[in-house]
Design a protein around this motif. Structure first.
Motif, PDB file in Angstrom:
ATOM      1  N   ALA A   1       0.481   9.801  16.973  1.00 34.67           N
ATOM      2  CA  ALA A   1       0.062   8.412  17.184  1.00 34.67           C
ATOM      3  C   ALA A   1      -1.175   8.083  16.346  1.00 34.67           C
ATOM      4  N   ALA A   2      -2.126   9.008  16.322  1.00 35.51           N
ATOM      5  CA  ALA A   2      -3.342   8.796  15.526  1.00 35.51           C
ATOM      6  C   ALA A   2      -2.997   8.753  14.045  1.00 35.51           C
ATOM      7  N   TYR A   3      -2.055   9.615  13.631  1.00 36.73           N
ATOM      8  CA  TYR A   3      -1.649   9.625  12.223  1.00 36.73           C
ATOM      9  C   TYR A   3      -0.949   8.313  11.845  1.00 36.73           C
ATOM     10  N   ALA A   4      -0.100   7.808  12.737  1.00 35.86           N
ATOM     11  CA  ALA A   4       0.587   6.546  12.478  1.00 35.86           C
ATOM     12  C   ALA A   4      -0.425   5.405  12.345  1.00 35.86           C
ATOM     13  N   CYS A   5      -1.469   5.470  13.147  1.00 31.98           N
ATOM     14  CA  CYS A   5      -2.537   4.473  13.073  1.00 31.98           C
ATOM     15  C   CYS A   5      -3.250   4.566  11.721  1.00 31.98           C
ATOM     16  N   THR A   6      -3.520   5.785  11.272  1.00 27.84           N
ATOM     17  CA  THR A   6      -4.151   5.993   9.966  1.00 27.84           C
ATOM     18  C   THR A   6      -3.285   5.432   8.845  1.00 27.84           C
ATOM     19  N   GLU A   7      -1.980   5.607   8.954  1.00 27.70           N
ATOM     20  CA  GLU A   7      -1.069   5.070   7.943  1.00 27.70           C
ATOM     21  C   GLU A   7      -1.163   3.543   7.881  1.00 27.70           C
ATOM     22  N   ARG A   8      -1.295   2.910   9.025  1.00 27.96           N
ATOM     23  CA  ARG A   8      -1.462   1.450   9.055  1.00 27.96           C
ATOM     24  C   ARG A   8      -2.748   1.036   8.367  1.00 27.96           C
ATOM     25  N   ILE A   9      -3.793   1.817   8.624  1.00 33.19           N
ATOM     26  CA  ILE A   9      -5.088   1.539   7.985  1.00 33.19           C
ATOM     27  C   ILE A   9      -4.970   1.726   6.471  1.00 33.19           C
ATOM     28  N   GLY A  10      -4.258   2.788   6.076  1.00 35.14           N
ATOM     29  CA  GLY A  10      -4.050   3.049   4.657  1.00 35.14           C
ATOM     30  C   GLY A  10      -3.325   1.911   3.962  1.00 35.14           C
ATOM     31  N   GLU A  11      -2.322   1.352   4.632  1.00 32.05           N
ATOM     32  CA  GLU A  11      -1.583   0.218   4.071  1.00 32.05           C
ATOM     33  C   GLU A  11      -2.503  -0.998   3.913  1.00 32.05           C
TER      34      GLU A  11
ATOM     35  N   VAL B   1      -5.934  -1.065   3.529  1.00 28.88           N
ATOM     36  CA  VAL B   1      -6.942  -0.949   2.480  1.00 28.88           C
ATOM     37  C   VAL B   1      -6.311  -0.938   1.088  1.00 28.88           C
ATOM     38  N   GLU B   2      -5.067  -0.445   1.001  1.00 31.45           N
ATOM     39  CA  GLU B   2      -4.397  -0.464  -0.302  1.00 31.45           C
ATOM     40  C   GLU B   2      -4.012  -1.894  -0.684  1.00 31.45           C
ATOM     41  N   LYS B   3      -3.538  -2.660   0.294  1.00 30.37           N
ATOM     42  CA  LYS B   3      -3.109  -4.028   0.024  1.00 30.37           C
ATOM     43  C   LYS B   3      -4.294  -4.951  -0.235  1.00 30.37           C
ATOM     44  N   GLN B   4      -5.343  -4.814   0.572  1.00 26.71           N
ATOM     45  CA  GLN B   4      -6.459  -5.748   0.490  1.00 26.71           C
ATOM     46  C   GLN B   4      -7.565  -5.305  -0.465  1.00 26.71           C
ATOM     47  N   TYR B   5      -7.724  -3.981  -0.652  1.00 23.22           N
ATOM     48  CA  TYR B   5      -8.841  -3.496  -1.463  1.00 23.22           C
ATOM     49  C   TYR B   5      -8.384  -2.596  -2.617  1.00 23.22           C
ATOM     50  N   HIS B   6      -7.069  -2.433  -2.768  1.00 26.54           N
ATOM     51  CA  HIS B   6      -6.507  -1.611  -3.851  1.00 26.54           C
ATOM     52  C   HIS B   6      -7.071  -0.185  -3.830  1.00 26.54           C
ATOM     53  N   PHE B   7      -7.192   0.351  -2.616  1.00 24.81           N
ATOM     54  CA  PHE B   7      -7.734   1.699  -2.417  1.00 24.81           C
ATOM     55  C   PHE B   7      -6.639   2.577  -1.811  1.00 24.81           C
ATOM     56  N   ALA B   8      -6.230   3.615  -2.539  1.00 27.73           N
ATOM     57  CA  ALA B   8      -5.204   4.537  -2.049  1.00 27.73           C
ATOM     58  C   ALA B   8      -5.876   5.734  -1.381  1.00 27.73           C
ATOM     59  N   MET B   9      -5.598   5.955  -0.105  1.00 32.18           N
ATOM     60  CA  MET B   9      -6.220   7.041   0.632  1.00 32.18           C
ATOM     61  C   MET B   9      -5.615   8.385   0.236  1.00 32.18           C
ATOM     62  N   THR B  10      -6.466   9.382  -0.013  1.00 31.45           N
ATOM     63  CA  THR B  10      -6.013  10.729  -0.338  1.00 31.45           C
ATOM     64  C   THR B  10      -5.657  11.464   0.957  1.00 31.45           C
TER      65      THR B  10
END
Length: 282
Positions: free
Chosen positions: A241-251, A253-262
């Protein structure tokens, strides 16, 4: 000390015994004075020595253009902050804070009141700095009779947040953007788990501290290394569940700030989210 430059009737530039350039302030200190004249020590109310060249030049510009009272109020507030925050502050605070305070006082006198849409988030994410902001508006009211509310306290708090950041080239706008990203991430976590954060808990404190630096990395485009893929897989299976939440956050920041999480970035954020999520969701 002798005057090397006159900025206005109340502010002059000189050199101290060590040969360093200093700015001296006092009511009427430079009135009818000339370059080379001795400075009357009895008229000196404050002496400033700035170590950062960029801040020094801007400080001279600010010191010559705003009322002496506003400069001295800002210095009093900064002194209080240094004592109570216990953190190193960039010299830039001696430029940005007096400039902001002077502008705010002018706007208030003209009946222009600005609201701060991030007031509650600033109060939540930066409680110590917000407390300094509250002290600042109290000092301003004490010395000028002008009243400000919590919106102004939050604006002032951001100046101290910015002065604490490692990258002193960031503007207060940068601190504001950091707060926006933190707000967006917290909204995703809240929406995912439908929880109210326990702001007094150590886990929440660690989470917010991590978010501050995460947001700075997003804005600067800097990344953790990408060598924790195996460990990330372990965390993903342990805390789905925490990982799925992180994936949402990753989406986001990538969409709004063009930042791809490692993988490293996802690993650490997932671990922090797992600590604050409800036990039933793990």
């Amino acid at each position: 000390m002798n005057i090397t430059k006159i900025l206005n009737n109340n502010v002059a530039v000189s050199r101290n015994a060590q040969g360093k350039e200093v700015v001296v302030m006092g009511r009427g200190l430079a009135f009818k004075s000339r370059i080379g004249d001795l400075i009357d020590p009895s008229k000196v109310e404050k002496t400033f020595t700035l170590s950062e060249p960029g801040a020094s030049a801007k400080f001279l510009e600010i010191a010559s253009s705003i009322p002496l009272q506003h400069m001295l109020m800002a210095e009093r507030i900064i002194g209080h902050a240094k004592l109570h925050l216990g953190k190193k502050l960039s010299d830039s605070i001696y430029v940005t804070l007096p400039d902001h305070i002077s502008g705010s006082i002018t706007r208030q006198q003209e009946g222009i009141v600005l609201s701060n849409p991030l007031k509650w988030d600033i109060r939540r994410f930066y409680p110590d700095e917000f407390e300094i902001g509250c002290k600042a508006v109290a000092v301003i009211e004490e010395e000028t009779g002008i009243h400000f509310d919590d919106d102004e306290a939050a604006f002032i708090a951001l100046h101290f947040v910015n002065a604490e950041m490692e990258d002193d080239t960031q503007s207060v706008g940068g601190a504001y953007q950091v707060t926006c990203i933190m707000q967006e991430v917290c909204a995703i976590v809240h929406d995912t788990f439908q929880i109210d954060f326990d702001e007094s808990s150590l886990s929440y404190y660690r989470f917010i501290t991590h978010l501050k630096f995460f947001a700075q990395r997003v804005l600067s485009g800097t990344h953790y290394d990408d060598d924790e893929q195996e460990m990330l897989e372990v965390i993903r299976l342990k805390y789905p569940a925490a990982y799925a939440c992180t994936e949402r956050i990753g989406e986001m920041v990538e969409k709004q700030y063009h930042f791809a999480m490692t993988s490293d970035e996802k690993l650490y954020l997932t671990a922090h989210i797992a600590r604050i999520q409800p036990a039933r969701e793990k």
